[in-house]
Design an enzyme around this catalytic site. Structure first.
Site: not given
Ligand code: NDP
Length: 316
Positions: A136, A139-140
């Site tokens: 992701c 997300c990261d």
């Protein structure tokens, strides 16, 4: 071990399930929602959500899901933290069994079990998951500010995420197993125009290389599928963007699925091949996979469950 009886059982607690719960509860159907393995679903592993209407400044994924759940509960949904492990849809009322041993007896069922990111299935990938390997980018990406990263995949997700990663990373290498991308032309144009992105064609990652202290990724081994040649690419992060698998294992042989395992619903509807069983969200959507479309289909499922109960009556 308890038995829970309900007019509407909702399996899964992502945007689809929680929206179905809000609508079913407001129709006075007193739904039970079983939260599943990852309460809140995929949005709980994202950060900024800027495309969900109603949040002009954006909203954090976990906060959005907390709010949806609070709304569902406030209007009368019972949320149970359990994982459905068995279903019997052979007759109504339908019966499901949870990991807890509890039994769920339901007049209608709304399946909103979502989809999970696909992985390369390399032991080294599993070892470094969360330590530089991620599925992701949204997300990261933040953790890779100024670093060199690689991403695997050739679809819209990989291309979109590669471009997104350039907001943070120093360089992005997209590794694709063929010599042409599956992604839409216009997205490819953006990709090729981005000076921070390099594409490695006809190649796969066959090993993630890392160090133990601190546990982190230091590179990936790339294999050219045409020549068999391997080489190491020094990167601090590997993003895997090779698609998603719908969470439909439980319904195999019971509900109709397409060639990729997504539940099949009638066009313009959430009805499955079993009357009284509905499917909403990513578990039946291989194309859009957005929070707002999942929520929309959750709404449809609740309305269709309500209509079904009006037409067929309820005994529980
Ligand atoms: P896709 O299935 O479209 O693409 C997956 C990619 O990963 C393909 O290029 C595939 O290669 C590659 N791949 C699959 N398995 C492996 C493997 N084991 N090793 C290496 N590579 C592999 O998935 P996406 O997540 O990209 O997209 C899913 C859907 O969501 C699509 O319909 C897409 O259009 C949509 N979407 C739309 C967006 C938008 O419109 N903004 C954004 C993101 C997604 P190959 O090409 O060789 O099969």
């Amino acid at each position: 071990m308890a038995t829970h009886s309900t007019k509407v059982l909702i399996i899964g607690s992502g945007a689809a399930g929680l929206t179905a719960a809000i609508y079913a509860a407001r129709a006075n159907l007193k739904p039970i929602l079983v939260a599943g393995l990852q309460p809140g679903g995929q949005l709980t592993i994202t950060t900024d959500v800027e495309n969900f209407p109603g949040f002009p400044e954006g909203v954090q994924g976990p906060e959005l899901m907390d709010r949806m759940q609070a709304q569902a509960e406030r209007v009368g949904t019972e949320v149970i933290y359990d994982i459905i492990t068995e279903v019997d849809f052979s007759k109504r009322p339908f019966r499901c069994v949870g990991d807890s041993g509890d039994e769920y007896v339901a007049e209608t069922v709304i399946i909103s079990t979502g989809a999970s990111a696909r992985w390369l299935d390399l032991p080294s990938e599993t070892e470094f998951r969360g330590f530089g390997v991620s599925a992701c980018a949204t997300c990261d990406a933040f953790f890779f500010r100024g670093k060199d990263v690689a991403i695997v995949g050739g679809g819209n997700t990989a291309v979109e995420e590669a471009i997104f990663l350039t907001n943070h990373a120093n360089s992005v290498t997209l590794i694709h197993r063929r010599n042409s991308l599956r992604a839409e032309r216009v997205m490819q144009d953006h990709l090729f125009a981005n000076p921070k992105i390099k594409v490695v064609w006809d190649s796969v990652v066959d090993q993630v290389i890392g160090s133990e202290t601190p546990k982190s990724v230091t590179g990936v081994r790339i294999k050219n599928v045409a020549t068999g040649e391997t080489r190491e690419l020094p990167v601090s992060g590997l993003f895997v963007a090779i698609g998603h698998t719908p969470n439909t294992e439980l319904f195999k042989g019971v509900l109709d699925t397409d060639d990729e395992g997504y539940l099949v619903t009638r066009p313009g509807s959430t009805t499955t091949n079993i009357p009284g069983v509905f499917a909403a969200g990513d578990v039946q959507d291989r194309i859009f996979r957005q929070a707002v479309t999942a929520a929309g289909s959750g709404c449809m499922a609740a309305i269709e469950a309500d209509r079904f109960l009006v037409d067929h009556g309820a005994s529980v």
